[in-house]
Scaffold this motif. Structure first.
Motif, mmCIF file in Angstrom:
data_model
loop_
_atom_site.group_PDB
_atom_site.id
_atom_site.type_symbol
_atom_site.label_atom_id
_atom_site.label_comp_id
_atom_site.label_asym_id
_atom_site.label_seq_id
_atom_site.Cartn_x
_atom_site.Cartn_y
_atom_site.Cartn_z
ATOM 1 N N THR A 1 -7.354 -4.737 -16.290
ATOM 2 C CA THR A 1 -7.590 -5.677 -15.073
ATOM 3 C C THR A 1 -8.553 -6.775 -15.328
ATOM 4 O O THR A 1 -9.242 -6.672 -16.104
ATOM 5 C CB THR A 1 -8.293 -4.688 -14.030
ATOM 6 N N VAL B 1 0.957 -1.134 -0.093
ATOM 7 C CA VAL B 1 0.073 -0.086 0.152
ATOM 8 C C VAL B 1 0.924 1.246 -0.149
ATOM 9 O O VAL B 1 1.930 1.257 0.645
ATOM 10 C CB VAL B 1 -0.963 -0.127 1.290
ATOM 11 N N ALA C 1 -5.020 -5.271 -2.542
ATOM 12 C CA ALA C 1 -5.345 -3.842 -2.973
ATOM 13 C C ALA C 1 -6.782 -3.621 -3.238
ATOM 14 O O ALA C 1 -7.524 -4.350 -4.081
ATOM 15 C CB ALA C 1 -4.606 -3.601 -4.143
ATOM 16 N N SER C 2 -7.270 -2.504 -2.551
ATOM 17 C CA SER C 2 -8.794 -2.165 -2.703
ATOM 18 C C SER C 2 -8.963 -0.846 -3.643
ATOM 19 O O SER C 2 -9.996 -0.642 -3.994
ATOM 20 C CB SER C 2 -9.472 -1.996 -1.211
ATOM 21 N N ARG C 3 -7.943 -0.122 -3.765
ATOM 22 C CA ARG C 3 -8.151 1.087 -4.555
ATOM 23 C C ARG C 3 -6.843 1.457 -5.012
ATOM 24 O O ARG C 3 -5.746 1.477 -4.325
ATOM 25 C CB ARG C 3 -8.656 2.447 -3.372
ATOM 26 N N VAL C 4 -7.034 1.418 -6.167
ATOM 27 C CA VAL C 4 -5.602 1.774 -7.304
ATOM 28 C C VAL C 4 -6.204 2.972 -8.157
ATOM 29 O O VAL C 4 -7.156 3.121 -8.700
ATOM 30 C CB VAL C 4 -5.430 0.628 -8.135
ATOM 31 N N THR C 5 -5.030 4.003 -8.248
ATOM 32 C CA THR C 5 -5.295 5.087 -9.151
ATOM 33 C C THR C 5 -4.448 5.037 -10.229
ATOM 34 O O THR C 5 -3.142 4.795 -9.889
ATOM 35 C CB THR C 5 -5.027 6.377 -8.070
ATOM 36 N N ILE D 1 -1.071 2.464 -5.554
ATOM 37 C CA ILE D 1 -1.960 1.581 -4.686
ATOM 38 C C ILE D 1 -2.176 2.197 -3.777
ATOM 39 O O ILE D 1 -1.443 2.734 -2.689
ATOM 40 C CB ILE D 1 -0.920 0.460 -4.285
ATOM 41 N N ARG D 2 -3.468 2.884 -3.350
ATOM 42 C CA ARG D 2 -3.722 3.741 -2.495
ATOM 43 C C ARG D 2 -4.415 3.045 -1.152
ATOM 44 O O ARG D 2 -4.599 3.756 -0.173
ATOM 45 C CB ARG D 2 -4.947 4.656 -2.826
ATOM 46 N N ASP D 3 -4.992 1.507 -1.056
ATOM 47 C CA ASP D 3 -5.629 1.432 0.122
ATOM 48 C C ASP D 3 -5.687 -0.029 -0.007
ATOM 49 O O ASP D 3 -5.361 -0.808 -1.110
ATOM 50 C CB ASP D 3 -7.050 1.860 0.296
ATOM 51 N N ARG D 4 -6.160 -0.771 1.093
ATOM 52 C CA ARG D 4 -6.016 -2.390 0.923
ATOM 53 C C ARG D 4 -7.287 -2.753 1.624
ATOM 54 O O ARG D 4 -8.077 -1.904 2.380
ATOM 55 C CB ARG D 4 -5.070 -2.825 1.725
ATOM 56 N N GLY D 5 -8.002 -3.851 1.402
ATOM 57 C CA GLY D 5 -8.914 -4.483 1.936
ATOM 58 C C GLY D 5 -8.880 -6.116 2.466
ATOM 59 O O GLY D 5 -7.692 -6.513 2.025
#
Length: 157
Positions: free
Chosen positions: A130, A74, A118-122, A106-110
């Motif tokens: 994908t 992340v 990875a839960s949010r990718v910019t 890679i902005r966030d994880r879940g």
């Protein structure tokens, strides 16, 4: 008056001292191994599964070369050079393919089934492809971009 201890008492004391020293050394060694284990083992959301050409990961203030198996964390920024391609794989079977001259963050994880992904990718620039794994009763979903528009559709549509 000093009491003289038998050799048997002295042996027990030495054995006890050695046991304590052994336990203490084991604990210190164990803590040392935990402290020296790579941070990515905890923070990893995926890894590089394929690479051709040259790519880098910006991690904090460091720029790292990308190789197959490199963990992705992340807050990492993954960048490919012109003509390069990188695929990032995640534990849920999903993947993100980066074409040449592409940057993502890679902005966030879940958590999925107890595993970190990875839960949010910019998408910063470039093109990605994908693939999201099949879910029971649903066709696989894909998202493709060309940096001017984003589309999401099932390949069966």
């Amino acid at each position: 008056m000093n009491k003289i201890k038998s050799d048997n008492d002295r042996s027990r004391k030495r054995i006890n001292n050695r046991s304590i020293a052994f336990v203490a050394a084991s604990v210190m060694l164990g803590l040392g191994l935990l402290a020296s284990s790579p941070a990515h083992a905890v923070d990893s959301v995926g890894s590089v599964t394929q690479i051709s050409g040259t790519a880098q990961i910006e991690r904090g203030n460091a720029t790292l070369p990308v190789q197959q198996g490199t963990p992705v964390l992340v807050q990492d920024k993954v960048m490919t050079q012109a003509g390069a391609a990188v695929t990032l794989g995640f534990v849920d079977g999903s993947s993100i393919g980066l074409s040449g001259s592409t940057s993502i963050a890679i902005r966030d994880r879940g958590t999925v089934n107890g595993q970190t992904i990875a839960s949010r990718v910019t998408l910063i620039s470039g093109d990605i492809h994908t693939v999201v794994p099949d879910k029971p009763g649903q066709p696989p979903a894909e998202v493709n971009t060309d940096n001017s528009k984003a589309t999401g559709a099932s390949p069966n549509q």
